[in-house]
Design an enzyme around this catalytic site. Sequence first.
Site, mmCIF file in Angstrom:
data_model
loop_
_atom_site.group_PDB
_atom_site.id
_atom_site.type_symbol
_atom_site.label_atom_id
_atom_site.label_comp_id
_atom_site.label_asym_id
_atom_site.label_seq_id
_atom_site.Cartn_x
_atom_site.Cartn_y
_atom_site.Cartn_z
ATOM 1 C CB ALA A 10 -70.457 35.019 28.501
ATOM 2 N NE ARG A 15 -56.298 30.392 31.086
ATOM 3 C CZ ARG A 15 -56.340 30.948 32.279
ATOM 4 N NH1 ARG A 15 -55.501 30.462 33.052
ATOM 5 N NH2 ARG A 15 -57.433 31.649 32.901
ATOM 6 N N GLY A 78 -66.543 41.711 31.202
ATOM 7 C CA GLY A 78 -66.490 41.679 32.604
ATOM 8 C C GLY A 78 -67.674 41.022 33.243
ATOM 9 C CD GLU A 152 -61.561 41.373 41.079
ATOM 10 O OE1 GLU A 152 -61.104 40.349 40.316
ATOM 11 O OE2 GLU A 152 -62.400 41.171 42.045
ATOM 12 C CG ASN A 225 -59.912 29.309 34.104
ATOM 13 O OD1 ASN A 225 -60.815 29.519 33.910
ATOM 14 N ND2 ASN A 225 -59.371 29.641 35.525
ATOM 15 N NE ARG A 331 -73.622 -5.485 20.950
ATOM 16 C CZ ARG A 331 -73.963 -5.813 20.093
ATOM 17 N NH1 ARG A 331 -73.540 -7.112 19.601
ATOM 18 N NH2 ARG A 331 -74.573 -5.147 19.219
ATOM 19 C CG ASN A 375 -74.019 -26.476 29.437
ATOM 20 O OD1 ASN A 375 -73.541 -25.787 30.309
ATOM 21 N ND2 ASN A 375 -73.236 -26.812 28.465
ATOM 22 C CB ALA A 378 -66.825 -23.892 24.665
ATOM 23 C CB SER A 403 -68.189 -27.365 22.138
ATOM 24 O OG SER A 403 -68.416 -27.517 23.365
HETATM 25 C C1 UD1 Z 1 -63.672 36.696 39.448
HETATM 26 C C2 UD1 Z 1 -63.726 37.533 40.464
HETATM 27 C C3 UD1 Z 1 -62.825 37.767 41.626
HETATM 28 C C4 UD1 Z 1 -62.896 36.124 42.151
HETATM 29 C C5 UD1 Z 1 -62.709 35.218 41.320
HETATM 30 C C6 UD1 Z 1 -62.983 33.886 41.544
HETATM 31 C C7 UD1 Z 1 -64.664 39.866 39.124
HETATM 32 C C8 UD1 Z 1 -64.469 41.077 38.780
HETATM 33 N N1 UD1 Z 1 -63.792 39.232 39.723
HETATM 34 O O1 UD1 Z 1 -62.204 37.080 38.856
HETATM 35 O O2 UD1 Z 1 -63.146 38.758 42.670
HETATM 36 O O3 UD1 Z 1 -61.938 36.077 43.220
HETATM 37 O O4 UD1 Z 1 -63.773 35.524 39.982
HETATM 38 O O5 UD1 Z 1 -62.675 33.108 40.321
HETATM 39 O O6 UD1 Z 1 -65.840 39.378 39.172
HETATM 40 N N2 UD1 Z 1 -67.753 35.921 32.534
HETATM 41 C C9 UD1 Z 1 -68.511 35.973 31.694
HETATM 42 N N3 UD1 Z 1 -68.426 37.240 30.927
HETATM 43 C C10 UD1 Z 1 -67.627 38.177 31.180
HETATM 44 C C11 UD1 Z 1 -66.415 37.911 32.233
HETATM 45 C C12 UD1 Z 1 -66.526 36.841 32.632
HETATM 46 O O7 UD1 Z 1 -69.294 35.360 31.444
HETATM 47 O O8 UD1 Z 1 -67.703 39.403 30.538
HETATM 48 C C13 UD1 Z 1 -67.342 34.710 33.281
HETATM 49 C C14 UD1 Z 1 -66.244 33.954 32.932
HETATM 50 O O9 UD1 Z 1 -66.522 33.105 31.862
HETATM 51 C C15 UD1 Z 1 -65.676 32.985 34.163
HETATM 52 C C16 UD1 Z 1 -66.516 34.023 35.183
HETATM 53 O O10 UD1 Z 1 -67.421 34.796 34.629
HETATM 54 O O11 UD1 Z 1 -66.653 31.799 34.035
HETATM 55 C C17 UD1 Z 1 -65.262 34.716 35.974
HETATM 56 O O12 UD1 Z 1 -64.601 35.444 35.139
HETATM 57 P P1 UD1 Z 1 -63.171 36.025 34.971
HETATM 58 O O13 UD1 Z 1 -62.864 36.932 34.175
HETATM 59 O O14 UD1 Z 1 -62.521 34.586 34.924
HETATM 60 O O15 UD1 Z 1 -63.221 36.509 36.518
HETATM 61 P P2 UD1 Z 1 -61.951 36.561 37.550
HETATM 62 O O16 UD1 Z 1 -60.886 37.326 36.936
HETATM 63 O O17 UD1 Z 1 -61.438 34.995 37.930
HETATM 64 CA CA CA Z 2 -61.483 33.208 36.785
#
Ligand code: UD1
Ligand code: CA
Length: 456
Positions: A10, A15, A78, A152, A225, A331, A375, A378, A403
């Site tokens: 998601a 970046r 999250g 974390e 990222n 091709r 053949n 060219a 040719s």
């Molecule tokens: C997370 C872990 C951390 C671990 C690290 C490894 C948690 C809280 N922390 O941290 O312990 O060491 O990954 O890389 O899980 N994503 C969603 N929806 C959201 C949030 C995130 O789909 O609401 C996806 C992001 O796109 C990404 C992945 O989940 O692909 C990880 O999310 P991110 O916020 O980067 O977690 P980290 O802070 O790296």
């Molecule tokens: Ca991450």
Amino acid sequence: MKLRVVILAAGKGTRMRSDLPKVLHKVANKPMVEHVIDTARSLKPDAINLIYGHGGDQLQQAIAGDDLTWVEQREQLGTGHAVQQVIPHLKSSEKVIILYGDVPLLTESTLIKLVTASANTSLGLLTMTLAEPMGYGRIVRNECRSVTGIVEQKDANAQQLAINEVNTGIMIADSDKLKSWLEQLSNDNAQKEYYLTDIVAMAAQEGVNIATAQPDNAQEVEGANNRQQLASLERALQQRQAEELMTQGVTLIDPARFDCRGKLSAGSDVIIDINAVFEGSVVLGDRVVIEPNCVIRNSVIGDDTVIRANSHIEDAKVAKGCKVGPFARLRPGAELADEAQVGNFVEMKKSRLGKGSKASHLTYLGDTQVGEYANIGAGTITCNYDGVNKALTEIGDGAFIGSNSSLVAPVAIGKNATVGAGSVITRAVADEELAVARGKQRNISGWQRPQSKKGS
Ligand code: UD1
Ligand code: CA
């Protein structure tokens, strides 16, 4: 037990600085998330849930599969909140594996290790030990080495920051427990996010023995990222593929300058020189040699064939003992029978060269069937296109095309027929005939070159 794989995809990927959702950025010409889906599929799961947020339309257009269930996470609150979105889909007594759409290099073998390690418990984590754990969640263990939680980076104290064992994010949990833990998550932490990692302490408090497994290789759990990390994953994957090929007995002159963006299978004693790019599905027979700077896409190359430098080959079939290039372009629909040869600046499209036939220099063969041991001189051009329609050219066994001839299709040149150099052939030439179609040479003796009128 049934197996469900949940893939978190998601994130927007700010970046990357891109209009494309992060997980659609490609490694080896395949979207990162598709690598993850393919690895998930290798475990033959009963369900795959793809959690998406940004660019849902783009994602659903790019990624197909009847086995995928799309689950929207409208706001990214999250990793725990992301997994909460699948609660309505969870069935009782499933194993649920959590993967990440931007972590494409994970292998089936590592996943099997995690599944095996946690077979007898309801939670398992994929962890690794890093000299530089900065940024990762830390695995907290008690004096008996049992996992008690994950903290974390932003919530960790000095002592916890010193822990080198980190969370890769990849885990496996029993569906019923997972559901109950997810329902208890709060966002009372430094980032005000619902952390998936908080389920670990909940499990430990319930007395769950938390299993851990480690990946075969740290690169497997790296995410991308930004474009720099994407490029580094690309190199890591290429290196892995190069090593597999070398282990199988393929010589790579420089594995750092090898790129396979698809599937390459190679026979024995194949030699691949530098900067070859393989795309789609490519099959190389035994003792094939690929010289530098070739691009080969969806093609089959037979035993003992040499593809010389700077050749470009797409949707073509090249049989045994052929020579192609340097600077050849095959091709789609180009086909070379055994021992046929195409040399420099020869282009073929929907055309076949029969056994032992040669087009050695500066030629275009389009919609053309050439017999055996012919053949093609060219500069021969098959004029297959009148601006609207395409037409066919046939060239019989043993024919010799002088040719700089133009063969205006539709036209047929018979067996062992000869076309004089510089001819424009518009009518069929019968077997054994000589056709000459060009202005006759006149030699004028005593001819004067024009003189300057100004007399200077
Ligand atoms: C997370 C872990 C951390 C671990 C690290 C490894 C948690 C809280 N922390 O941290 O312990 O060491 O990954 O890389 O899980 N994503 C969603 N929806 C959201 C949030 C995130 O789909 O609401 C996806 C992001 O796109 C990404 C992945 O989940 O692909 C990880 O999310 P991110 O916020 O980067 O977690 P980290 O802070 O790296
Ligand atoms: Ca991450």
